[in-house]
Enzyme design. Sequence first.
Site, mmCIF file in Angstrom:
data_model
loop_
_atom_site.group_PDB
_atom_site.id
_atom_site.type_symbol
_atom_site.label_atom_id
_atom_site.label_comp_id
_atom_site.label_asym_id
_atom_site.label_seq_id
_atom_site.Cartn_x
_atom_site.Cartn_y
_atom_site.Cartn_z
ATOM 1 N N ARG A 151 -9.667 -17.494 -3.288
ATOM 2 C CA ARG A 151 -9.567 -17.177 -1.883
ATOM 3 C C ARG A 151 -10.264 -16.136 -1.293
ATOM 4 O O ARG A 151 -10.517 -15.265 -2.448
ATOM 5 C CB ARG A 151 -8.257 -17.140 -1.336
ATOM 6 C CG ARG A 151 -7.861 -17.114 0.168
ATOM 7 C CD ARG A 151 -6.467 -16.951 0.421
ATOM 8 N NE ARG A 151 -5.718 -16.263 1.482
ATOM 9 C CZ ARG A 151 -5.068 -15.084 1.698
ATOM 10 N NH1 ARG A 151 -5.149 -13.866 1.151
ATOM 11 N NH2 ARG A 151 -5.258 -14.972 2.824
ATOM 12 N N ASP A 168 -0.245 -1.145 5.335
ATOM 13 C CA ASP A 168 -1.212 -0.316 5.717
ATOM 14 C C ASP A 168 -1.154 1.096 5.900
ATOM 15 O O ASP A 168 -0.536 1.380 6.365
ATOM 16 C CB ASP A 168 -2.988 -1.523 6.213
ATOM 17 C CG ASP A 168 -3.054 -2.621 5.670
ATOM 18 O OD1 ASP A 168 -2.855 -2.725 4.366
ATOM 19 O OD2 ASP A 168 -3.897 -3.857 6.392
ATOM 20 N N HIS A 227 3.221 -6.735 4.083
ATOM 21 C CA HIS A 227 2.396 -7.950 3.916
ATOM 22 C C HIS A 227 2.296 -8.166 2.284
ATOM 23 O O HIS A 227 2.224 -7.080 1.893
ATOM 24 C CB HIS A 227 1.401 -8.244 5.061
ATOM 25 C CG HIS A 227 0.506 -7.606 5.087
ATOM 26 N ND1 HIS A 227 0.242 -6.431 4.688
ATOM 27 C CD2 HIS A 227 -0.863 -7.309 4.061
ATOM 28 C CE1 HIS A 227 -0.307 -5.216 5.232
ATOM 29 N NE2 HIS A 227 -1.624 -5.961 4.495
ATOM 30 N N HIS A 263 2.071 -4.535 0.530
ATOM 31 C CA HIS A 263 2.372 -2.945 1.034
ATOM 32 C C HIS A 263 2.152 -2.686 2.654
ATOM 33 O O HIS A 263 2.081 -3.752 3.235
ATOM 34 C CB HIS A 263 1.532 -2.602 0.059
ATOM 35 C CG HIS A 263 0.045 -3.547 1.067
ATOM 36 N ND1 HIS A 263 0.111 -4.671 0.145
ATOM 37 C CD2 HIS A 263 -1.314 -3.317 1.810
ATOM 38 C CE1 HIS A 263 -1.030 -5.106 0.997
ATOM 39 N NE2 HIS A 263 -1.646 -4.434 1.576
HETATM 40 O O1 LIG Z 1 -5.784 -11.032 1.328
HETATM 41 C C1 LIG Z 1 -5.104 -10.416 2.676
HETATM 42 O O2 LIG Z 1 -4.686 -11.959 2.783
HETATM 43 C C2 LIG Z 1 -4.644 -9.130 2.680
HETATM 44 C C3 LIG Z 1 -5.054 -8.597 2.304
HETATM 45 C C4 LIG Z 1 -4.392 -6.765 2.423
HETATM 46 O O3 LIG Z 1 -3.568 -6.849 2.814
HETATM 47 C C5 LIG Z 1 -5.376 -6.016 2.321
HETATM 48 O O4 LIG Z 1 -6.284 -6.024 1.826
HETATM 49 O O5 LIG Z 1 -4.659 -4.560 2.410
HETATM 50 FE FE LIG Z 2 -2.972 -5.357 3.498
#
Ligand SMILES: O=C(O)CCC(=O)C(=O)O
Ligand SMILES: [Fe+2]
Length: 354
Positions: free
Chosen positions: A297, A232, A287, A230
């Site tokens: 994680r 942001d 990403h 996605h």
């Molecule tokens: O957890 C991650 O590394 C990415 C999180 C992410 O892209 C988001 O919360 O929009």
């Molecule tokens: Fe994100």
Amino acid sequence: MNNNNSISASFKTNPTINLDHIIPLDFKTVLKLPKSHSWSTTTTSTHVEVDEGVPVVDLADPEALTLIRGACEKWGMFQVTNHGVPIKLLKQIEFQSKKLFGLPTNQKLLAVRSPEECTGYGLPRISTFFSKLFWSEGFSIMGSPLHHARQLWPNHHFDFCNVMVEYQKELMGLTERILGLMFTSLDLTQEDVKCFSESKNGSKHPQALLQLNSYPICPDPTRAMGLAPHTDSSLLTLLYQTNISGLQVFRENVGWVLVNPISGAFVVNVGDLMHIICNGRFKTALHRALVNQTHHRISVAYFYGPPKDVNISPSIKLVDRDHPILYRPVTWKEFLDSKATHFNKALDFIRFDV
Ligand SMILES: O=C(O)CCC(=O)C(=O)O
Ligand SMILES: [Fe+2]
């Protein structure tokens, strides 16, 4: 910040949300990856090795502006060090997030996000766009998390709330500083970009959302997806990814590239709105997050955007014969509504035909 604002309203009007896409699995009780969470291995295929990864920018470097511009043009992403946010606060937010996600599932569900709201515990909101479910859980906060934190810990929520509020305050300052550097790197002055941060009535109320993400240990990471690809919807996102890897960014003609965790650094993502203002000069970073079999994680994403009624459009200084205007004006509210329907295609719906 009240909840009757642009971000929550956009999710309120999305008819596709159902509870399967809100309530995460009780991960601890699952020994084998269920079918509902099993993605094809081509979608979860791993990253490629590259010589030169996502750029790291030391904010005290005299070359910082040039490095930031280069990184945003090439990657839509960079990592930032020497940013001034106390490491102690980063450790505290990691600790509080682990405390929250370590609660028994039935307790976490006391603070579940309702379909009408965008704050509380649940699956990442983009889950609704996929038939397979994510191997992750999240907790979303706007301003004070008191309402939900009280449901989790009736008498012991003060530390959690204080850390979340303090973190948002620090991150707002840092995000605005980095935004300023990005604009300067494109020769845009404060006067040039004032219109993107000030409502017609002169008020300046940026909107922000804090998202705690948890990716539990997974029995079959080759088939699981932590968070699907996605971009942001923000102007800018600052992500603290702790010290466990999982974040990957997509580069055209290269593939998925791992974003190596750097102790104490933030990952800065160019969001869709920044990409619009820059008339496409800066990439919006595509990403995703994968999971692993050995480590739980945690990541913390801070999404920063403009006041809700401000029109976002390409800066005229970045429009010329070689760079025709790419997008029509849109408010964050309108863009989020479009994203809630069209997801990764939302930018196409406001793009002029060129
Ligand atoms: O957890 C991650 O590394 C990415 C999180 C992410 O892209 C988001 O919360 O929009
Ligand atoms: Fe994100």
